[in-house]
Design an enzyme around this catalytic site. Structure first.
Site, short mmCIF file in Angstrom:
data_model
loop_
_atom_site.label_atom_id
_atom_site.label_comp_id
_atom_site.label_asym_id
_atom_site.label_seq_id
_atom_site.Cartn_x
_atom_site.Cartn_y
_atom_site.Cartn_z
N SER A 1 0.71 -1.22 -0.08
CA SER A 1 -0.11 0.12 0.09
C SER A 1 0.92 1.17 0.14
O SER A 1 1.89 1.03 0.45
CB SER A 1 -0.86 0.01 1.18
OG SER A 1 -1.74 -1.15 1.23
N1 SAH Z 1 -0.15 -5.07 4.20
C1 SAH Z 1 0.28 -5.23 3.07
C2 SAH Z 1 -0.52 -5.14 1.87
C3 SAH Z 1 -0.34 -6.27 0.60
S1 SAH Z 1 -1.69 -6.37 -0.53
C4 SAH Z 1 1.67 -4.72 2.77
O1 SAH Z 1 1.98 -3.60 3.61
O2 SAH Z 1 2.24 -5.10 1.99
C5 SAH Z 1 -3.03 -7.39 0.29
C6 SAH Z 1 -2.47 -8.57 0.59
O3 SAH Z 1 -3.78 -9.14 0.70
C7 SAH Z 1 -1.91 -9.46 -0.39
O4 SAH Z 1 -0.78 -9.90 -0.27
C8 SAH Z 1 -3.04 -10.72 -0.78
O5 SAH Z 1 -2.59 -11.84 -0.95
C9 SAH Z 1 -3.75 -10.83 0.72
N2 SAH Z 1 -5.03 -11.13 0.67
C10 SAH Z 1 -6.05 -11.13 -0.18
N3 SAH Z 1 -7.14 -11.76 0.29
C11 SAH Z 1 -6.95 -12.28 1.61
C12 SAH Z 1 -7.51 -13.22 2.54
N4 SAH Z 1 -8.75 -13.58 2.15
N5 SAH Z 1 -6.77 -13.72 3.55
C13 SAH Z 1 -5.60 -13.07 3.59
N6 SAH Z 1 -4.98 -12.54 3.05
C14 SAH Z 1 -5.41 -11.76 1.50
#
Ligand code: SAH
Length: 214
Positions: A64
């Site tokens: 993000s």
């Molecule tokens: N907080 C992260 C944001 C990554 S983007 C950072 O700082 O880098 C969002 C993430 O959510 C992705 O890695 C994706 O694989 C994960 N995601 C999507 N659906 C999900 C679910 N149902 N359970 C757990 N993770 C999930």
């Protein structure tokens, strides 16, 4: 990887820009100042690490943008020792910010590739977050750690998952972007009646998907 004076300088400027964008929680600003965001990215992204942009990470996901991490962290009102559940570990950057705020962090990622990479990386940075490979829609009902003081969702949720509401303490806060193509940032406070919901404008996250991925 090195944290050079150049990186530190860029980080100070980033934090100043976040202040100007309205982030006022000094503890959150300090966390973003202290954590080298470029460590959480592919070295090819090094030059962009301190711009206010979301950037690609492993497994076609995104880290993000710093203002979103700061804003969600501020909305969450984390106090030291609180139990915080994060959905979407991704690069681990938001997880690191939560740890820096003194929280006991539990984080779930559905993609094995990211989980395998980020779990040891966070440990190598001295962060003691508990990482889980699983489906964030279900939370951590059977872990023995629920309920949580705070829950933060870092992917776009089509709706508010009931199991996560169930795992939130009374009086606890959930920060969640809700919507399909585009989301609205919500802060939900659990009460013994209807939950109190505040809205904080539109945003765009990668989707929260069902099930885990191997
Ligand atoms: N907080 C992260 C944001 C990554 S983007 C950072 O700082 O880098 C969002 C993430 O959510 C992705 O890695 C994706 O694989 C994960 N995601 C999507 N659906 C999900 C679910 N149902 N359970 C757990 N993770 C999930």
């Amino acid at each position: 990887m090195q944290d050079t004076y150049l990186h530190k300088g860029k980080r100070r400027n980033m934090v100043q820009a976040l202040r100007e964008k309205g982030i006022s929680d000094e503890r959150v600003l300090q966390a973003l100042n202290d954590i080298p965001r470029h460590f959480y990215l592919d070295p090819a992204m090094n030059a962009l690490a301190y711009e206010d942009r979301a950037l690609p990470i492993f497994c076609e996901q995104t880290i993000s943008q710093p203002s979103t991490v700061a804003f969600q962290s501020q909305l969450l009102e984390v106090k030291p020792n609180m139990k915080v559940l994060e959905i979407g570990t991704g690069s681990g950057y938001q997880t690191a910010v939560l740890c820096h705020l003194g929280a006991q962090v539990f984080t779930i990622e559905r993609q094995k590739g990211l989980y395998d990479k980020t779990k040891p990386f966070l440990a190598s940075q001295g962060f003691r977050a508990r990482c889980y490979l699983g489906d964030g829609y279900k939370g951590l009902a059977d872990s023995g750690y629920a309920p949580f003081d705070r829950i933060i969702i870092t992917c776009g949720a089509p709706y508010i998952p009931q199991p996560l509401m169930d795992q939130l303490k009374m009086g606890g806060i959930m920060v969640i972007p809700v919507g399909e193509q585009q989301q609205e940032m919500l802060r939900i406070r659990k009460t013994d009646g209807e939950p109190e919901i505040e809205t904080f404008g539109n945003c765009r996250f990668v989707p929260m998907l069902q099930g885990r991925q191997f």
